[in-house]
Design an enzyme around this catalytic site. Structure first.
Site, short mmCIF file in Angstrom:
data_model
loop_
_atom_site.label_atom_id
_atom_site.label_comp_id
_atom_site.label_asym_id
_atom_site.label_seq_id
_atom_site.Cartn_x
_atom_site.Cartn_y
_atom_site.Cartn_z
N ASN A 178 0.81 -1.22 0.00
CA ASN A 178 0.00 0.00 0.00
C ASN A 178 0.85 1.28 0.00
O ASN A 178 0.37 2.34 0.34
CB ASN A 178 -1.00 -0.01 1.17
CG ASN A 178 -0.33 -0.17 2.51
OD1 ASN A 178 0.88 -0.01 2.63
ND2 ASN A 178 -1.11 -0.48 3.53
N ARG A 316 3.21 7.35 11.55
CA ARG A 316 2.63 6.88 12.81
C ARG A 316 2.44 8.09 13.73
O ARG A 316 3.32 8.96 13.81
CB ARG A 316 3.54 5.85 13.51
CG ARG A 316 3.52 4.47 12.86
CD ARG A 316 2.17 3.78 12.96
NE ARG A 316 2.13 2.49 12.29
CZ ARG A 316 1.66 2.26 11.06
NH1 ARG A 316 1.18 3.26 10.34
NH2 ARG A 316 1.65 1.05 10.56
N GLN A 345 -5.60 3.68 18.29
CA GLN A 345 -6.55 3.49 17.20
C GLN A 345 -7.52 2.37 17.55
O GLN A 345 -7.06 1.30 17.91
CB GLN A 345 -5.81 3.19 15.90
CG GLN A 345 -4.99 4.38 15.43
CD GLN A 345 -4.46 4.26 14.02
OE1 GLN A 345 -4.10 5.23 13.41
NE2 GLN A 345 -4.39 3.07 13.47
N HIS A 364 -7.61 6.26 9.92
CA HIS A 364 -6.46 5.60 9.29
C HIS A 364 -6.91 4.84 8.04
O HIS A 364 -7.25 3.66 8.10
CB HIS A 364 -5.82 4.64 10.30
CG HIS A 364 -4.46 4.18 9.91
ND1 HIS A 364 -3.60 3.59 10.79
CD2 HIS A 364 -3.79 4.22 8.73
CE1 HIS A 364 -2.47 3.29 10.18
NE2 HIS A 364 -2.56 3.65 8.92
P1 NAD Z 1 10.36 1.74 3.97
O1 NAD Z 1 10.93 0.65 4.81
O2 NAD Z 1 10.37 1.59 2.49
O3 NAD Z 1 11.09 3.11 4.30
C1 NAD Z 1 11.39 3.52 5.58
C2 NAD Z 1 12.51 4.52 5.48
O4 NAD Z 1 12.70 5.10 6.77
C3 NAD Z 1 13.86 3.89 5.08
O5 NAD Z 1 14.38 4.60 3.98
C4 NAD Z 1 14.70 4.06 6.34
O6 NAD Z 1 16.08 4.26 6.04
C5 NAD Z 1 14.08 5.29 6.96
N1 NAD Z 1 14.34 5.45 8.38
C6 NAD Z 1 14.39 4.50 9.34
N2 NAD Z 1 14.62 5.07 10.54
C7 NAD Z 1 14.70 6.41 10.32
C8 NAD Z 1 14.94 7.51 11.18
N3 NAD Z 1 15.16 7.35 12.48
N4 NAD Z 1 14.94 8.75 10.64
C9 NAD Z 1 14.74 8.90 9.29
N5 NAD Z 1 14.55 7.89 8.44
C10 NAD Z 1 14.52 6.66 8.95
O7 NAD Z 1 8.87 1.97 4.51
P2 NAD Z 1 7.63 2.58 3.75
O8 NAD Z 1 6.91 1.51 3.02
O9 NAD Z 1 8.04 3.79 3.01
O10 NAD Z 1 6.71 2.96 5.01
C11 NAD Z 1 7.16 3.95 5.95
C12 NAD Z 1 6.22 3.97 7.14
O11 NAD Z 1 4.94 4.42 6.71
C13 NAD Z 1 5.95 2.58 7.75
O12 NAD Z 1 6.92 2.25 8.72
C14 NAD Z 1 4.60 2.77 8.37
O13 NAD Z 1 4.74 3.20 9.71
C15 NAD Z 1 3.96 3.89 7.57
N6 NAD Z 1 2.83 3.40 6.76
C16 NAD Z 1 1.61 3.97 6.95
C17 NAD Z 1 0.53 3.53 6.23
C18 NAD Z 1 -0.82 4.17 6.38
O14 NAD Z 1 -1.82 3.56 6.02
N7 NAD Z 1 -0.91 5.38 6.88
C19 NAD Z 1 0.67 2.47 5.32
C20 NAD Z 1 1.94 1.94 5.11
C21 NAD Z 1 3.01 2.39 5.86
#
Ligand code: NAD
Length: 426
Positions: A178, A316, A345, A364
């Protein structure tokens, strides 16, 4: 579930074309799968949908080598509402034909919840971040049979990963399923806030024509400095979507992108989140919730931002300090805050983000469009097939395996050597 057999056939033939080699397995162990899903629509499970199907996407996710889910079968109609209790993630027939037990509930809070009552017998727990079954250390202690905690979606911070590691539980999620859905929602929310869409829409709905009231907070996005916190799958997809708006794109990530990607997307790298936020007008947060990002956006950091900045958070809720966001909106330090993530949530009716000024919040929902549900339900089946056949799921789906962070979990959750605690309580 099978109201659109043609769409299902399309999807199935697409999966076959992609060379899914998994055969129907002859599993020896029968599992109890406990699935926590959000409640049905208040008007009941939809008898029909706004559209007949969802588009068939290319074989690979964008800018990646990763294929979309490749289960051996798609036992549901793509584009149907799978994430709610009656949708059952399309799992009922798939599991019961193989002799497994499926328990589906939305009742997840408190020691008398159905979730807690069934936890001791569960081999597998499945939940979605939109209605998370918080798997704390205490709950894991109540689940002696639990072997797999599977997130239908992305983000496993509702699981206490340290406790899962100690208990030898595999934690997996459907990485990328997603990501584009969330990037689209973030882009929409940025435009919503900057153009002052929500109040203007309300004037139109209420019979008004108050142009001045609508536009006194309305700007063009063009020329703005937009900062992206974490350029992972979602952050990069957002950058790609915003580039045509002729904005100046900036980012911070603990892992810097290759130079050619920075150039292609027109991204300026900042060495720290502190340096990023004071140089931009809009910040969109896309990092995982880990100890390093927990309450990162507090009053002190927000006060260093340009007056009238916007924060969009679809990552988050606990990455920001709830009441510091409210105070910054009330003082005007922030011109807007939007997104779809809350803590806890579902958010209580009196959560201050429901009534704070200049917000563009939704429940959400960004990662659970009907399109996204189709992909993560297929990914859920793929992971379950691997689990039943005692195969390790794809590395990109793994967060914890064999008592340690693994796969995507090792890349995304380990930046300071600690894992997620599973819910607030820090
Ligand atoms: P991803 O694993 O592709 O990317 C995460 C990125 O965060 C990586 O590039 C990593 O290096 C970076 N990172 C890790 N720790 C960090 C820090 N302390 N400071 C800065 N950067 C940091 O993940 P994604 O698929 O892009 O998803 C990111 C987040 O989005 C997920 O962890 C989830 O919490 C959230 N998400 C939300 C929804 C929603 O419905 N709202 C859906 C999917 C994901």
């Amino acid at each position: 579930m099978d109201r659109n057999p043609e769409a299902r056939e399309d999807w199935i033939s697409m999966v076959r074309r992609r060379g899914a080699s998994r055969s129907t397995f002859q599993e020896e162990v029968l599992a109890t799968v406990l699935c926590v899903l959000y409640p049905d629509p208040v008007g009941g499970y939809p008898p029909a949908y706004a559209r007949d199907t969802v588009p068939t996407l290319p074989e690979l996710y964008p800018d990646s080598e990763q294929t979309l889910p490749t289960p051996s079968e798609i036992p549901f109609t793509p584009g149907s509402l799978l994430g709610c209790v009656s949708g059952e993630l399309g799992l009922r027939r798939f599991l019961e034909e193989r002799g497994h037990t499926l328990i589906v509930t939305s009742d997840k809070e408190g020691p008398d919840s159905e979730f807690d009552r069934h936890l001791p017998e569960a081999d597998v727990v499945i939940s979605q971040p939109f209605w998370p079954a918080y798997l704390s250390a205490e709950r894991i202690a109540q689940a002696p049979n639990l072997k797999l905690a599977l997130t239908a979606g992305i983000g496993s911070d509702h699981v206490d990963l340290d406790a899962a590691m100690k208990a030898g539980i595999t934690v997996a999620e459907v990485t990328y399923s997603n990501s584009i859905s969330v990037a689209e929602h973030a882009a929409m929310t940025i435009l919503n806030l900057v153009r002052n869409f929500v109040p203007s829409h309300q004037y139109a709905t209420d019979g008004g024509w108050n142009i001045a009231d609508c536009v006194e907070r309305s700007y063009d996005l063009e020329g703005f400095d937009v900062g992206i916190v974490a350029a992972g799958r979602i952050g990069r997809a957002l950058a790609k979507r915003l580039k045509p708006f002729d904005v100046n794109l900036h980012y911070f990530d603990t892992h810097r992108l290759p130079e050619e990607t920075e150039q292609e997307l027109g991204l300026t790298f900042h060495e720290s989140v502190q340096d990023l936020v004071r140089n931009v007008d809009v910040v969109s947060i896309h990092s995982p919730l880990v100890p390093a990002t927990y309450h990162l956006f507090d009053r002190e950091l927000i006060d260093t931002m340009r007056r009238g900045s916007y924060i969009i958070n679809t990552a988050r809720a606990e990455i920001v300090v709830r009441d510091d966001v409210v105070a910054a909106l009330e003082s005007g330090q922030l011109a807007g805050y939007g997104g779809d993530v809350w803590y806890p949530q579902p958010a209580p009716a009196d959560h201050p983000w429901r009534s704070m000024p200049n917000q563009a919040m939704t429940p959400h929902i960004s990662g659970t469009s009907l399109s996204a549900q189709t992909r993560y339900a297929a990914g859920t089946i793929e992971v379950l097939e691997d689990f039943f056949a005692e195969r390790t799921p794809r590395q990109e789906y793994l967060i914890v395996d064999g008592g340690a962070l693994a796969g995507t979990g090792a890349a995304s959750y380990s930046t300071d050597g600690k894992a997620s605690p599973g819910s607030s309580g820090r």
